[in-house]
Design a protein around this motif. Structure first.
Motif, PDB file in Angstrom:
ATOM      1  N   ILE A 132       7.081   1.734 -13.932  1.00 17.28           N
ATOM      2  CA  ILE A 132       6.285   1.272 -12.844  1.00 17.28           C
ATOM      3  C   ILE A 132       7.213   0.691 -11.921  1.00 17.28           C
ATOM      4  CG2 ILE A 132       4.483   1.007 -14.601  1.00 17.28           C
ATOM      5  CD1 ILE A 132       5.417  -2.151 -14.894  1.00 17.28           C
ATOM      6  N   GLN A 133       6.453   0.146 -10.819  1.00 14.48           N
ATOM      7  CA  GLN A 133       7.190  -0.336  -9.735  1.00 14.48           C
ATOM      8  C   GLN A 133       6.775  -2.060  -9.721  1.00 14.48           C
ATOM      9  OE1 GLN A 133       5.816   2.752  -8.996  1.00 14.48           O
ATOM     10  NE2 GLN A 133       8.073   3.017  -9.785  1.00 14.48           N
ATOM     11  N   GLY A 134       5.534  -2.532 -10.456  1.00 13.90           N
ATOM     12  CA  GLY A 134       5.384  -3.802 -10.289  1.00 13.90           C
ATOM     13  C   GLY A 134       4.394  -4.070 -11.528  1.00 13.90           C
ATOM     14  N   LEU A 135       4.451  -5.336 -11.775  1.00 14.99           N
ATOM     15  CA  LEU A 135       3.377  -5.787 -12.925  1.00 14.99           C
ATOM     16  C   LEU A 135       2.657  -6.872 -12.439  1.00 14.99           C
ATOM     17  CD1 LEU A 135       3.202  -5.368 -16.209  1.00 14.99           C
ATOM     18  CD2 LEU A 135       4.387  -7.473 -16.374  1.00 14.99           C
ATOM     19  N   VAL A 136       1.392  -6.770 -12.515  1.00 12.33           N
ATOM     20  CA  VAL A 136       0.142  -7.767 -12.010  1.00 12.33           C
ATOM     21  C   VAL A 136      -0.433  -8.564 -13.287  1.00 12.33           C
ATOM     22  CG1 VAL A 136      -1.905  -8.234 -10.760  1.00 12.33           C
ATOM     23  CG2 VAL A 136      -0.129  -6.070 -10.391  1.00 12.33           C
ATOM     24  N   VAL A 137       0.071  -9.696 -13.342  1.00 12.79           N
ATOM     25  CA  VAL A 137      -0.541 -10.621 -14.516  1.00 12.79           C
ATOM     26  C   VAL A 137      -1.562 -11.570 -14.078  1.00 12.79           C
ATOM     27  CG1 VAL A 137       0.122 -12.693 -16.159  1.00 12.79           C
ATOM     28  CG2 VAL A 137       1.811 -10.517 -15.630  1.00 12.79           C
ATOM     29  N   ASN A 138      -2.670 -11.804 -14.601  1.00  8.75           N
ATOM     30  CA  ASN A 138      -3.752 -12.603 -14.490  1.00  8.75           C
ATOM     31  C   ASN A 138      -4.679 -12.215 -13.155  1.00  8.75           C
ATOM     32  OD1 ASN A 138      -5.189 -14.846 -15.351  1.00  8.75           O
ATOM     33  ND2 ASN A 138      -4.431 -15.870 -13.761  1.00  8.75           N
ATOM     34  N   GLY A 139      -4.518 -10.688 -12.991  1.00  2.00           N
ATOM     35  CA  GLY A 139      -5.382 -10.453 -12.002  1.00  2.00           C
ATOM     36  C   GLY A 139      -6.912 -10.396 -12.730  1.00  2.00           C
ATOM     37  N   THR A 140      -7.930  -9.685 -11.806  1.00  2.15           N
ATOM     38  CA  THR A 140      -9.242  -9.539 -12.456  1.00  2.15           C
ATOM     39  C   THR A 140      -9.385  -8.900 -13.785  1.00  2.15           C
ATOM     40  OG1 THR A 140      -9.792  -7.726 -10.886  1.00  2.15           O
ATOM     41  CG2 THR A 140     -10.165 -10.134 -10.124  1.00  2.15           C
ATOM     42  N   THR A 141      -8.255  -7.926 -14.159  1.00  7.99           N
ATOM     43  CA  THR A 141      -8.425  -7.441 -15.353  1.00  7.99           C
ATOM     44  C   THR A 141      -7.616  -8.180 -16.546  1.00  7.99           C
ATOM     45  OG1 THR A 141      -6.329  -6.405 -15.034  1.00  7.99           O
ATOM     46  CG2 THR A 141      -8.211  -5.154 -14.501  1.00  7.99           C
ATOM     47  N   GLY A 142      -7.152  -9.206 -16.159  1.00  5.88           N
ATOM     48  CA  GLY A 142      -6.345 -10.296 -17.202  1.00  5.88           C
ATOM     49  C   GLY A 142      -7.334 -11.483 -17.343  1.00  5.88           C
ATOM     50  N   GLU A 143      -8.651 -11.482 -17.130  1.00  9.13           N
ATOM     51  CA  GLU A 143      -9.720 -12.447 -17.346  1.00  9.13           C
ATOM     52  C   GLU A 143      -9.292 -13.858 -16.585  1.00  9.13           C
ATOM     53  OE1 GLU A 143     -10.291  -9.597 -19.705  1.00  9.13           O
ATOM     54  OE2 GLU A 143      -8.330 -10.579 -19.791  1.00  9.13           O
ATOM     55  N   SER A 144      -8.780 -13.751 -15.354  1.00 13.64           N
ATOM     56  CA  SER A 144      -8.101 -14.882 -14.282  1.00 13.64           C
ATOM     57  C   SER A 144      -9.511 -15.838 -14.037  1.00 13.64           C
ATOM     58  CB  SER A 144      -7.968 -14.214 -12.966  1.00 13.64           C
ATOM     59  OG  SER A 144      -9.049 -13.677 -12.256  1.00 13.64           O
ATOM     60  N   PRO A 145     -10.650 -15.627 -14.204  1.00 11.81           N
ATOM     61  CA  PRO A 145     -11.591 -16.585 -14.043  1.00 11.81           C
ATOM     62  C   PRO A 145     -11.636 -17.629 -15.241  1.00 11.81           C
ATOM     63  CG  PRO A 145     -12.931 -14.784 -13.485  1.00 11.81           C
ATOM     64  CD  PRO A 145     -11.239 -14.354 -14.099  1.00 11.81           C
ATOM     65  N   THR A 146     -11.226 -17.050 -16.521  1.00  8.08           N
ATOM     66  CA  THR A 146     -11.223 -17.893 -17.603  1.00  8.08           C
ATOM     67  C   THR A 146     -10.192 -18.492 -18.318  1.00  8.08           C
ATOM     68  OG1 THR A 146     -11.672 -16.111 -18.877  1.00  8.08           O
ATOM     69  CG2 THR A 146     -13.790 -17.034 -18.324  1.00  8.08           C
ATOM     70  N   VAL A 147      -9.104 -17.820 -17.812  1.00  7.25           N
ATOM     71  CA  VAL A 147      -7.831 -18.335 -18.335  1.00  7.25           C
ATOM     72  C   VAL A 147      -7.426 -19.625 -17.659  1.00  7.25           C
ATOM     73  CG1 VAL A 147      -5.273 -17.601 -18.336  1.00  7.25           C
ATOM     74  CG2 VAL A 147      -6.946 -15.790 -18.475  1.00  7.25           C
ATOM     75  N   THR A 148      -7.086 -20.483 -18.731  1.00  3.31           N
ATOM     76  CA  THR A 148      -6.434 -21.839 -18.342  1.00  3.31           C
ATOM     77  C   THR A 148      -5.157 -21.879 -17.479  1.00  3.31           C
ATOM     78  OG1 THR A 148      -5.345 -22.257 -20.487  1.00  3.31           O
ATOM     79  CG2 THR A 148      -7.824 -22.808 -20.349  1.00  3.31           C
ATOM     80  N   VAL A 149      -4.904 -23.155 -16.991  1.00  5.33           N
ATOM     81  CA  VAL A 149      -3.421 -23.115 -16.323  1.00  5.33           C
ATOM     82  C   VAL A 149      -2.333 -22.863 -17.068  1.00  5.33           C
ATOM     83  CG1 VAL A 149      -1.789 -24.662 -14.911  1.00  5.33           C
ATOM     84  CG2 VAL A 149      -4.408 -24.250 -14.322  1.00  5.33           C
ATOM     85  N   ASN A 150      -2.820 -23.573 -18.340  1.00  2.00           N
ATOM     86  CA  ASN A 150      -1.662 -23.354 -19.605  1.00  2.00           C
ATOM     87  C   ASN A 150      -1.369 -22.095 -20.061  1.00  2.00           C
ATOM     88  OD1 ASN A 150      -0.888 -26.317 -19.670  1.00  2.00           O
ATOM     89  ND2 ASN A 150      -2.494 -26.675 -21.263  1.00  2.00           N
ATOM     90  N   GLU A 151      -2.521 -21.247 -20.057  1.00  2.00           N
ATOM     91  CA  GLU A 151      -2.639 -19.914 -20.694  1.00  2.00           C
ATOM     92  C   GLU A 151      -2.005 -19.119 -19.411  1.00  2.00           C
ATOM     93  OE1 GLU A 151      -6.390 -19.834 -23.391  1.00  2.00           O
ATOM     94  OE2 GLU A 151      -6.670 -19.359 -21.371  1.00  2.00           O
ATOM     95  N   MET A 152      -2.097 -19.314 -18.242  1.00  3.80           N
ATOM     96  CA  MET A 152      -1.487 -18.660 -17.104  1.00  3.80           C
ATOM     97  C   MET A 152      -0.015 -18.836 -17.147  1.00  3.80           C
ATOM     98  SD  MET A 152      -1.842 -19.132 -13.010  1.00  3.80           S
ATOM     99  CE  MET A 152      -0.530 -20.190 -12.943  1.00  3.80           C
ATOM    100  N   GLN A 153       0.550 -20.058 -17.310  1.00  2.77           N
ATOM    101  CA  GLN A 153       1.686 -20.434 -17.465  1.00  2.77           C
ATOM    102  C   GLN A 153       2.664 -19.665 -18.704  1.00  2.77           C
ATOM    103  OE1 GLN A 153       1.144 -24.931 -17.548  1.00  2.77           O
ATOM    104  NE2 GLN A 153       2.612 -24.717 -15.827  1.00  2.77           N
TER     105      GLN A 153
END
Length: 124
Positions: A41-62
């Motif tokens: 792969i050329q890049g990794l996308v974390v916490n996009g809309t497939t990663g439940e971004s609307p419901t992931v807390t700041v601590n979970e994102m970190q």
């Protein structure tokens, strides 16, 4: 931060696995990301809309960003972090956190339920 010219190829948006208790399943996440990294792969996308971004807390994102950064440490694969929410102040705070944790780029959506003009979306 990445420039527009540096963003090319396959950027894989990852899902965020949760366990039965509703917590991030970090072991599954690590296995999943390691498998993706090993597949050209050329890049990794974390916490996009497939990663439940609307419901992931700041601590979970970190946690997800720190774990991903650690897994990408020995590669040149860029890390893109979804930081957009329906609240501008929260989006700015999450974007600053992602930058401080080593994100190479932020993925920011137009705040949901808002309908700004193109001029209102453009970076000033």
């Amino acid at each position: 931060m990445l420039t527009e010219q540096q963003i090319y190829g396959i950027y894989v948006p990852v899902v965020t696995p949760f366990n039965a208790a509703g917590e991030v399943d970090l072991d599954s996440y690590q296995r999943y990301v390691k498998n993706i990294i090993n597949n050209s792969i050329q890049g990794l996308v974390v916490n996009g809309t497939t990663g439940e971004s609307p419901t992931v807390t700041v601590n979970e994102m970190q946690l997800l960003v720190n774990t991903s950064r650690e897994l990408l440490q020995s590669t040149s694969i860029p890390l893109v972090v979804g930081t957009g929410t329906n609240d501008t102040a929260s989006t700015v705070a999450r974007t600053e956190i992602a930058a401080n944790l080593g994100a190479d780029c932020a993925l920011v959506v137009v705040p949901y339920y808002s309908r700004p003009s193109q001029e209102g979306i453009a970076k000033q």
